[in-house]
Design an enzyme around this catalytic site. Sequence first.
Site, mmCIF file in Angstrom:
data_model
loop_
_atom_site.group_PDB
_atom_site.id
_atom_site.type_symbol
_atom_site.label_atom_id
_atom_site.label_comp_id
_atom_site.label_asym_id
_atom_site.label_seq_id
_atom_site.Cartn_x
_atom_site.Cartn_y
_atom_site.Cartn_z
ATOM 1 N N HIS A 361 -16.401 3.465 -0.125
ATOM 2 C CA HIS A 361 -16.278 2.445 0.913
ATOM 3 C C HIS A 361 -16.075 3.054 2.297
ATOM 4 C CE1 HIS A 361 -12.615 2.156 -1.895
ATOM 5 N NE2 HIS A 361 -12.435 3.217 -1.153
ATOM 6 N N ALA A 421 -5.787 13.314 4.306
ATOM 7 C CA ALA A 421 -6.071 12.046 4.973
ATOM 8 C C ALA A 421 -5.785 12.145 6.459
ATOM 9 C CB ALA A 421 -5.240 10.932 4.346
#
Length: 456
Positions: A361, A421
Amino acid sequence: MSARLAAIVLAAGKGTRMRSTLPKVLHPLAGSTILERVLAALGELALAECFIVVGQGAELVRGRIARPGVQFVEQTEQRGTGHAVQQVIPHLEGFEGEVLVLNGDAPLLRPSTVAHLVEKHRSFAADATILAARIADPGGYGRVFLDADGRVRQVIEDRDCTEEQRRNDLINGGVYCFRWPALMTVLPALSADNDQGELYLPDALPMLTHVRAVAVEDPQEIFGINDRLQLSQASRILNERTLVGLMLSGVTIVDPLRVTIDETVEIEPDVVIEPETHLRGATRIAGGCRIGPGTLLEDTVVGAGTEILYSVLRRSRVGAHSTIGPYSHLRPGADVGSHCRVGNYVEIKNATIGDHTNAAHLSYVGDASVGERVNFGAGTIVVNYDGKHKHRTEIGDGVRTGANSCLVAPLKLGDGVTVAAGSTVTEDVPCGLVIARSRQVVKPDWKAPYERTEDG
């Protein structure tokens, strides 16, 4: 068939009712153009010569249609079909065979129908044989009148018919096979004594000794295109032909009224096509796939057992047993391997993706080489453009990127690298873990300036 056969395709009309700057015969239709579909109808014939008579937009037609074995003859002044054929006379000097004449705006003709017309013409030993049909609404078509022996006596254009003559439902299909020496003798005698002041090719028929008609089995084949409405009708007819052929060959099309497929598309059995799916160009789909709903594929190759839904793929490749979508965009040059997952709001452009790789995604992968078993965290962006140039990124096998990562090209990530991240990676990483982000700072007693007291 004998090579003593020539073809003349009449494509010089102005096409004013199309209301377009593009020549009528070049309008797209079912994966090609109107004129290319007419030329495809000659596919079962061995032609000694093939002439296309051009006029309006001649250079555009030449540029699109140019191919070996095709000659272009220009009709500088459009004075009717008879005048158009007259322009070819100098190019067929000494020719003793047969000549097919057909309109360049009749794209529904089947090759078998044209071949059958030539065969019947030869069996009749006729001077001319025309393709005819009986239809419920003959308005706009020339009418064919036969004598008591079934021979063609006359063909009259609709606009020149009397009210009584218009009741005749036998129409001229606009496809003729002539014995060329016979036609040559009468072409100079054509007269423009009609409502339009034009030279009509059908007016040559009464001057010939032996003229026959052959009925077409499917009257839709002689359907001509003059405007956008008729273009859409022809598109629907061709699409229905394609869908019927696919379903009879083992493809499931859930709702044929909501699917369009070019006849150039190849689909193996046991593929399921869901509604609102559109397949274009050189697309090839292997068996066991599910395509759609809501999907567009153009010039795309799909491997066996792959599922694609609510996505757009152009000039791309997807391997076997992968899933694409919903809402994915594969742009030209995307090459996705087998057992991959490309999910919601993922865009891939000019990139190879190795087997068993996931971009589930919110990612962009452009101008990159990606290895096998890579996992892109949500929001991973391959930053390929510096404002002036595109740069490539190389990502090794087993790489994992955390959410909201930016990989700034040119860049190389070695096998097994993990990107934390929120990192923005600008330098090559051969192995291990990379963390490239600002250190978090927490100020527990902080207040906004407008909340502070004078004492601070």
